[in-house]
Structure formats: structure tokens, C-alpha cells
Design an enzyme around this catalytic site. Sequence first.
Site, mmCIF file in Angstrom:
data_model
loop_
_atom_site.group_PDB
_atom_site.id
_atom_site.type_symbol
_atom_site.label_atom_id
_atom_site.label_comp_id
_atom_site.label_asym_id
_atom_site.label_seq_id
_atom_site.Cartn_x
_atom_site.Cartn_y
_atom_site.Cartn_z
ATOM 1 N N GLY A 50 12.879 31.512 -24.644
ATOM 2 C CA GLY A 50 11.983 32.480 -25.271
ATOM 3 C C GLY A 50 10.828 32.753 -24.323
ATOM 4 O O GLY A 50 10.149 31.804 -23.900
ATOM 5 N N ASP A 225 11.283 40.521 -22.565
ATOM 6 C CA ASP A 225 10.979 39.519 -21.554
ATOM 7 C C ASP A 225 10.077 40.080 -20.472
ATOM 8 O O ASP A 225 9.394 39.323 -19.774
ATOM 9 C CB ASP A 225 12.281 38.977 -20.954
ATOM 10 C CG ASP A 225 13.033 38.137 -21.971
ATOM 11 O OD1 ASP A 225 13.771 38.739 -22.785
ATOM 12 O OD2 ASP A 225 12.848 36.914 -21.987
ATOM 13 N N ASN A 235 15.258 42.773 -21.852
ATOM 14 C CA ASN A 235 15.435 41.878 -22.983
ATOM 15 C C ASN A 235 16.847 41.336 -22.931
ATOM 16 O O ASN A 235 17.663 41.721 -22.072
ATOM 17 C CB ASN A 235 15.159 42.631 -24.297
ATOM 18 C CG ASN A 235 14.961 41.668 -25.467
ATOM 19 O OD1 ASN A 235 14.164 40.743 -25.402
ATOM 20 N ND2 ASN A 235 15.713 41.890 -26.536
#
Length: 336
Positions: A50, A225, A235
Site C-alpha cells: 500500500g 501509487d 495504480n
Amino acid sequence: MPQLQSRSLRIHADALEYLDQTRLPQAESWERIDSLAAWQAAVKRLAIRGAPLIGLSAAFTLAHYAKAYPDADWQAASDALRATRPTAVNLMYCLDALEACFDAGADALWARALALFEEDRALCLAMAERGADLLRDGDRVLTHCNTGALATAGVGTAIGALAVAKSRGLKLHVYVDETRPLLQGGRLTAWEMADLGIDYQLICDSMAASLMAAGKVDKIMVGADRICANGDFANKVGTYMLAVLAHYHQVPFYVVAPYTTVDAACATGAEIPIEQRDGAEVRGVAGAFGEVNWAPTDAPVWNPAFDVTPAALVTGWVLDTGVFDAAAIGRGEHCP
Ligand SMILES: CSC[C@H]1O[C@H](OP(=O)(O)O)[C@H](O)[C@@H]1O
């Protein structure tokens, strides 16, 4: 007793514990990080994953290292952490922040890491509130990968918006993309939806098109991201596919992220480094549930961990500082 903790991190004065996300949802297993190599190994195998969490855990790992080794080469240590996963810019944001404190000594690094953690917790709530403002009672929302509390210091990014909407009494139905190859949706988001008490159905990534064709999706909310100066963003792989489908089916498509995911130095998506991962992740799957390989062991594989969605396919960028269009991002209006 940890000094600070989030859903997947426990921060002690001299070490870090993390909830091993590769073992969820079958097992809640906490592991200890007491070296740079231990952090690198955990992040490489997505036990820690994450974008925000990668950055924050790196910050505490570097701060612990500086405290333990005051005469070591802190820059070399930071560089080693920075090289671990290239796409999520939050890692670079957090390491840049700590490097700026090197001259002030180890205590300053520790204080900066704590500040970054508290900042992300606040950013999560702010962006979740703005994301929830976009949702209506009865909305059917499609998500991809995992963007909840597991991936941040707070309530999460896109899933944080769903959590806040639920806390406001909105009834939502969430379609959870399982998100091949590492199944962050099927393993982690499904687990978080149940934990949050949000009504959901798990789908294969390949089913999203039929859902939208049937008019069953009101909005799509994903994380990021790295968001570029022109609004292009990276992403989890499969995001671009959803954006194209959303454009064709005229489904609003939102990216939800903290301002720390915006990389103003990255002009367009073409400049984002995309992490290429081991083919074994596509030839089979492994976790606390066991391990199985279904493809030929020598099957050649292309396994990019992320893809890039052009800004033209995005309805809005939901940040902690507001909801923006691409032009506003380009003008830096998102900056606090
Ligand atoms: C709030 S997490 C953002 C982002 O990170 C995930 O990637 P990974 O599971 O490889 O760390 C995914 O792309 C999420 O959208």
C-alpha cells in the site's frame, strides 16, 4: 506496548511490527522488523503493502536504523530502502522528508517519522470525507485492489471514503475486484468490507465489464501509487482497464489519494517507473491458504504490478485538500 499503531503497523521506540498482509484473511500474523533487510524483504513480498504504508514503514525503519547506528551511512541506508519498490511515490516522499533531517540527528528523524504517520492519519480522514461527499445512498461502487486501513496510517483512501459514507448512514453496495495476480481485493478488501459491515460482492476482474454493461455500477473509486503533474496516475494493474470501461459506459471514475501521492516532478504517466514482478505470481498463487501452480512451470510471463491511467479518463481526483480536475492538479491547487 507500541507507541503508535495503525491497522497493520505497531510502532515501538526501537522496532516495528507489521501485520503480514500475505497471510490475510486466513491468519492475522504480526512480524517484527529489526533491520533494513527485514523491511526490504517484507515490502518485496507485499507483506507490507500500500503506497502510504510503504513510505511510513520505511520512515520508521530508517529512523530506528539511525538511532541504532549513529555513525553509519544513513544516506546509503535510505537509498537501499528507496530502491525496493519503484512505483509508489509515497516511499520517496517519506525518505526525502527524513533525509532533510539528517543534519539534525537521529532524534529528529524519529520525530519526523512520527509526524509523517500522524499526517497520513489526518490526510486519510480528510480525503475520506471528500470522497464520501461524492457518494449517495444506494450507490453501487466498484473498487480495485486494496485501499483501506491496511494500506495506510488511517481509515484508508478509496475504501476510507466508503467507510465514512457508511458511518454517515449511507447504504452502499460494493463490487470488489479480486485483483489478480496477488488478490489484494479478494483477500484484503473483502476482509475489510466485512470488518466495516459494508454490503459487498467479490468479482473476478474480468466481470467488471458485464457489470457496467448491465448498468449495475454507479461509481468507481480507486487508489493511486503516483499521480503526475498532468493528472495521469499509476495504480494496481487492471485500473486502466476499468477506466476505459468506465469511459465507454459513462460511469464516474474517481481516484482517491493523499497529496503525498502527487509527484509534481513527474510530468506525465510515461515517466512513471512501473515495477515488473516475478512470473511465479501469475503462474500460481500462494498465501496462508496454501500454494498452487496452475500454469506450466516454465510458462513465460509478463507481470507489471501497475498500469497508468491517462487523466482524460478520470472524472475527479479526490485528495485530502479537495476534489480536483486535471488542470487544477497541474496548477498545484491540491497542495496544502
Ligand atoms: C492506498 S494504497 C494505494 C495503492 O497501492 C496498492 O499497490 P500494492 O498492493 O502493490 O502496494 C494499490 O495500487 C493501491 O491502489
